[in-house]
Design a protein around this motif. Structure first.
Motif, mmCIF file in Angstrom:
data_model
loop_
_atom_site.group_PDB
_atom_site.id
_atom_site.type_symbol
_atom_site.label_atom_id
_atom_site.label_comp_id
_atom_site.label_asym_id
_atom_site.label_seq_id
_atom_site.Cartn_x
_atom_site.Cartn_y
_atom_site.Cartn_z
ATOM 1 N N HIS A 1 0.837 -1.198 0.000
ATOM 2 C CA HIS A 1 0.000 0.000 0.000
ATOM 3 C C HIS A 1 0.874 1.251 0.000
ATOM 4 O O HIS A 1 2.098 1.171 0.015
ATOM 5 C CB HIS A 1 -0.936 -0.003 1.217
ATOM 6 N N SER A 2 0.231 2.405 0.020
ATOM 7 C CA SER A 2 0.929 3.687 0.038
ATOM 8 C C SER A 2 1.896 3.760 1.226
ATOM 9 O O SER A 2 1.655 3.150 2.275
ATOM 10 C CB SER A 2 -0.080 4.829 0.125
ATOM 11 N N PHE A 3 2.959 4.530 1.046
ATOM 12 C CA PHE A 3 3.945 4.632 2.134
ATOM 13 C C PHE A 3 4.663 5.974 2.084
ATOM 14 O O PHE A 3 4.696 6.654 1.053
ATOM 15 C CB PHE A 3 4.965 3.491 2.064
ATOM 16 N N TYR A 4 5.235 6.339 3.225
ATOM 17 C CA TYR A 4 6.161 7.451 3.337
ATOM 18 C C TYR A 4 7.569 6.885 3.457
ATOM 19 O O TYR A 4 7.782 5.864 4.130
ATOM 20 C CB TYR A 4 5.866 8.295 4.581
ATOM 21 N N ALA A 5 8.530 7.564 2.832
ATOM 22 C CA ALA A 5 9.929 7.139 2.921
ATOM 23 C C ALA A 5 10.802 8.358 3.156
ATOM 24 O O ALA A 5 10.578 9.423 2.555
ATOM 25 C CB ALA A 5 10.355 6.425 1.641
ATOM 26 N N HIS B 1 -9.624 3.751 5.365
ATOM 27 C CA HIS B 1 -8.639 3.121 4.483
ATOM 28 C C HIS B 1 -7.422 2.681 5.305
ATOM 29 O O HIS B 1 -7.271 3.029 6.479
ATOM 30 C CB HIS B 1 -8.204 4.096 3.393
ATOM 31 N N ALA B 2 -6.549 1.917 4.672
ATOM 32 C CA ALA B 2 -5.332 1.454 5.348
ATOM 33 C C ALA B 2 -4.414 2.634 5.667
ATOM 34 O O ALA B 2 -4.342 3.609 4.913
ATOM 35 C CB ALA B 2 -4.600 0.450 4.473
ATOM 36 N N LEU B 3 -3.737 2.541 6.789
ATOM 37 C CA LEU B 3 -2.717 3.534 7.125
ATOM 38 C C LEU B 3 -1.483 3.306 6.256
ATOM 39 O O LEU B 3 -1.117 2.162 5.968
ATOM 40 C CB LEU B 3 -2.323 3.418 8.594
ATOM 41 N N PRO B 4 -0.809 4.388 5.843
ATOM 42 C CA PRO B 4 0.424 4.206 5.077
ATOM 43 C C PRO B 4 1.554 3.747 5.978
ATOM 44 O O PRO B 4 1.599 4.084 7.163
ATOM 45 C CB PRO B 4 0.700 5.605 4.524
ATOM 46 N N GLY C 1 -4.012 6.274 -2.417
ATOM 47 C CA GLY C 1 -3.968 7.121 -1.227
ATOM 48 C C GLY C 1 -4.679 8.428 -1.491
ATOM 49 O O GLY C 1 -5.771 8.452 -2.052
ATOM 50 N N GLY C 2 -4.065 9.538 -1.100
ATOM 51 C CA GLY C 2 -4.668 10.839 -1.340
ATOM 52 C C GLY C 2 -4.641 11.710 -0.106
ATOM 53 O O GLY C 2 -3.729 11.618 0.728
ATOM 54 N N SER C 3 -5.678 12.538 0.036
ATOM 55 C CA SER C 3 -5.679 13.546 1.094
ATOM 56 C C SER C 3 -5.715 12.959 2.493
ATOM 57 O O SER C 3 -5.328 13.621 3.453
ATOM 58 C CB SER C 3 -6.872 14.496 0.910
#
Length: 402
Positions: free
Chosen positions: A20-24, A375-378, A297-299
């Motif tokens: 899923h979406s992620f921060y790096a 939604h799922a957490l990133p 993902g998104g806002s």
């Protein structure tokens, strides 16, 4: 602001590991940047609200930053990384007696006072515990209204709940409790400024009134906390802030007004360029002549574009030579407000491609609304020469729903 080859390779590897979406966050790039800030003729504090991730705090701690902390949650996160409470500054417009007592209990002794009520509450606790507290008076200056001024999250020339006027802090209006050591003043009203000359001119315009207040209190070698406000470029045509000009302005300020120290609370400027938000394209379509790229993902993960109408720079993780076309990027929320901007992307963009939003190291995940629509957490991860480290994996809604 294009991805470097090293960053692209790290994100490509991470995208293969993350469903899923992620921060790096690029820890090597961050550390190199922080090393360059050590030349500042000022004491630097990190505004933890920008990004409270443990690895980010550890990087700033290793470079000698103090920590500007505004909540008990931030305080405990900073202390958990081994930061000594003597290097913590408590800021924020709301400090209840319970809040102040918690900070005192954890060893914090430096506070920015926003009101007479805060001063009374803090003095009572200090008196009961027979301790000394160092304080700065937060000053809000009245500025002439600029009709062309855009929305400013700190208020700009508008009245805000931050601090009081200089007149309200004068000795004939405010009595300093015996338990306090008055270090100086705090004054900060604008954010994300990219022009160093504008920053310096703002400081110079503020100093006469601040200096009159400092003179009234007869503070030897006073501290002036200028807050933050140093910007990073989100749009491609914007120039980066001239750091050397900022340092020259600080030196000039200290000399001209005979200050003991300038303090700065850096958030976005310290960490923003070293974070990335990644999300997969879920759908591509045309509607009424508009190209849409709808991402998973998104806002709910990246709220800033909806708040400011200013997009993060974005590019496809899959390098290609196809011509660029304008896409309106939307997320998964059931509202047209979930728009991350109209931006140029390859016309060969396909479902399943990853989009990478840059400048996302500050005011990203923790500023957003991750629980909306369940939604799922990133995930949040770091990368460096030593590899990829997932600090918090993605989690489904069942992780947080009661």
């Amino acid at each position: 602001m294009a991805l470097t080859e090293q960053v692209r390779k790290a994100l490509q590897l991470a995208s293969k590991q993350q469903p899923h979406s992620f921060y790096a966050y690029d820890l090597d790039g961050l550390d190199q940047h922080l090393a360059g800030l050590e030349s500042a003729p000022a004491k630097l504090w990190y505004a933890v609200k920008a990004n409270p991730l443990s690895a980010i705090i550890q990087s700033l701690d290793a470079r000698g930053f103090g920590f500007d902390v505004a909540s008990l949650g931030e305080l405990k996160q900073v202390l958990a990384q081994g930061v000594d409470p003597s290097r913590i500054l408590n800021t924020g417009p709301v400090k209840t007696p319970e809040h102040l007592a918690d900070f005192i209990e954890h060893g914090v002794r430096i506070f920015v006072l926003e009101s007479h009520q805060q001063a009374d509450d803090l003095a009572k606790i200090a008196r009961e515990q027979q301790i000394r507290i160092q304080v700065l008076l937060r000053v809000q200056l009245p500025w002439a209204k600029d009709p062309e001024e855009k929305m400013n999250v700190l208020g700009g020339s508008n009245p805000t709940p931050f601090g009081l006027t200089p007149e309200q802090w004068m000795p004939d209006t405010f009595t300093l409790p015996d338990e306090f050591e008055l270090l100086g003043v705090h004054c900060f009203q604008w954010g994300n400024i990219l022009c160093a000359d504008t920053l310096v001119q703002t400081w110079q315009a503020a100093m006469p009134k601040l200096n009159a207040l400092l003179d009234a209190w007869q503070i030897p070698e006073p501290v002036v906390d200028l807050g933050g406000g140093l910007g990073i470029p989100y749009a491609g045509q914007q120039q980066e802030l001239d750091w050397q000009r900022v340092c020259q302005g600080l030196e000039q300020l200290k000399s001209e007004f005979q200050l003991g120290q300038c303090w700065m609370e850096l958030g976005r400027y310290a960490v923003g360029p070293y974070g990335y938000y990644a999300s997969k394209v879920a759908d591509i379509k045309d509607n009424q002549g508009v190209h849409f790229a709808v991402i998973e993902g998104g806002s709910q993960h990246l709220l800033r574009p909806a708040l400011t109408t200013q997009a993060f720079p974005v590019e496809s993780l899959q390098p290609c030579d196809s011509p660029l076309t304008s896409y309106q990027i939307h997320g998964a929320l059931c509202t047209g407000l979930d728009c991350l901007g109209s931006l140029q992307l390859p016309d060969s963009l396909q479902r399943g491609d990853w989009l990478i939003f840059s400048q996302a190291g500050a005011y990203g995940f923790t500023e957003s609304m991750p629980y909306f629509l369940c939604h799922a957490l990133p995930a949040e991860l770091t990368f460096s020469q030593s590899g990829i480290n997932v600090l918090r994996p993605s989690a489904p809604a069942s992780h947080y729903l009661a």
